[in-house]
Write an enzyme that holds these catalytic residues in place. Structure first.
Site: not given
Length: 310
Positions: A237, A266, A287
């Site tokens: 995270r 993000e 990601h």
């Protein structure tokens, strides 16, 4: 069951959603949904599927017919869970779907950093190998993983997957206790306080959720405790690490390298300290550690299984 999927495109267009469709019987799919569109699109549905769309208290208050929220991901930070509980809405998520792909990505980051893969590739493409006075280049120090110590903070399904693979490279494993977590032995590995762990590790890999206790868990103080050649990996995270402090440490050479698949924002539309082009031995991926087709299909199947229990 009357269901709507607010951001179906987040699973990609190469997965089969029919297991969910078979369970729900009727599902409206939207590729993406903006915050302004959420309330209108969930009205009249008893089941809402989301990946990253935010559901707040106002949405639960405006849609009393809503009974179930299925998050097609693990993280629940986009759902106001207290509001869901107040309105008797069941919130379900997906766990244990990405062990193989996330562990693989984590090891890829470790290996690329340890072998200075990106730096040597850049050197070759810049013509430096062709200009070498001998048969090879040895400008960037290579870390041999065998016999090195891997510290893992977050020994759940993903952390365990990384440990399994790191052992195949001959690494020694030590677990770190995140804030408030008990120490002791777990599966034969010692779990020690973070302050005790940091000076010992050659590689630190983070696999825990972002909470008030873990936010900026690794900051300037903690980075100074690590070996100057140590590598820091975060495929968990954004927000677990103080990004500006890490950028400063990498520039100063007080830490050896870092591999990140997550950032605090993000996508990083407003920039990020780790996206500067002058930071050495840093790899940032978008990601994508979770996103193998196999893992995304497992998300669909687990979501369908969860919904079938309603």
């Amino acid at each position: 069951m009357k269901a709507v999927f607010l951001d179906a495109d987040t699973l990609g267009n190469d997965v089969d959603l029919s297991p969910i469709e078979a369970v729900t019987g009727e599902m409206v799919k939207h590729p993406r949904t903006s915050p302004e569109q959420v309330q209108e699109r969930i009205r009249g549905f008893d089941t809402v599927l989301v990946n990253k769309v935010v559901l707040s208290r106002e949405h639960f208050e405006a849609c009393p017919e809503l009974k179930t929220v299925a998050v097609v991901a693990t993280g629940l930070n986009n759902i106001d869970k207290d509001a869901a509980k107040d309105h008797s809405v069941t919130v379900m998520n997906v766990t244990n779907y990405g062990r193989s792909t996330v562990a693989q990505h984590t090891m890829a980051l470790i290996l690329a950093l340890a072998t200075r893969l990106v730096d040597y590739d850049k050197d070759v493409r810049a013509g430096r190998w062709g200009q070498s006075s001998m048969f090879c280049l040895m400008d960037h120090p290579i870390m041999e993983l065998e016999g090195r110590t891997l510290g893992v903070v977050g020994y759940g399904d993903l952390g365990q997957g990384v440990v399994e693979r790191a052992k195949a490279f001959g690494m020694n494993i030590v677990l770190g206790a995140r804030p408030g977590q008990a120490t002791g032995e777990v599966d034969g590995y010692p779990r020690i306080p973070l302050d005790e762990l940091l000076p010992k590790v050659d590689v630190l890999s983070l696999h825990c959720l972002l909470t008030d206790d873990t936010r900026n868990m690794i900051g300037a103080r903690e980075l100074k405790m690590m070996k100057t050649e140590a590598l820091l990996i975060n495929t968990s995270r954004g927000g677990l690490v103080d990004e500006q402090a890490l950028a400063d440490a990498l520039r100063a050479g007080t830490i050896g390298g870092a591999g990140f698949d997550v950032l605090t924002e993000e996508p990083p539309r407003n920039g990020n300290a780790l996206l500067a082009d002058d930071i050495p031995n840093l790899i940032v991926t978008p990601h994508s550690a979770w996103a193998s087709r196999e893992a995304r299909q497992r998300i669909v199947e687990i979501t369908a299984s969860n919904l079938s229990t309603i």
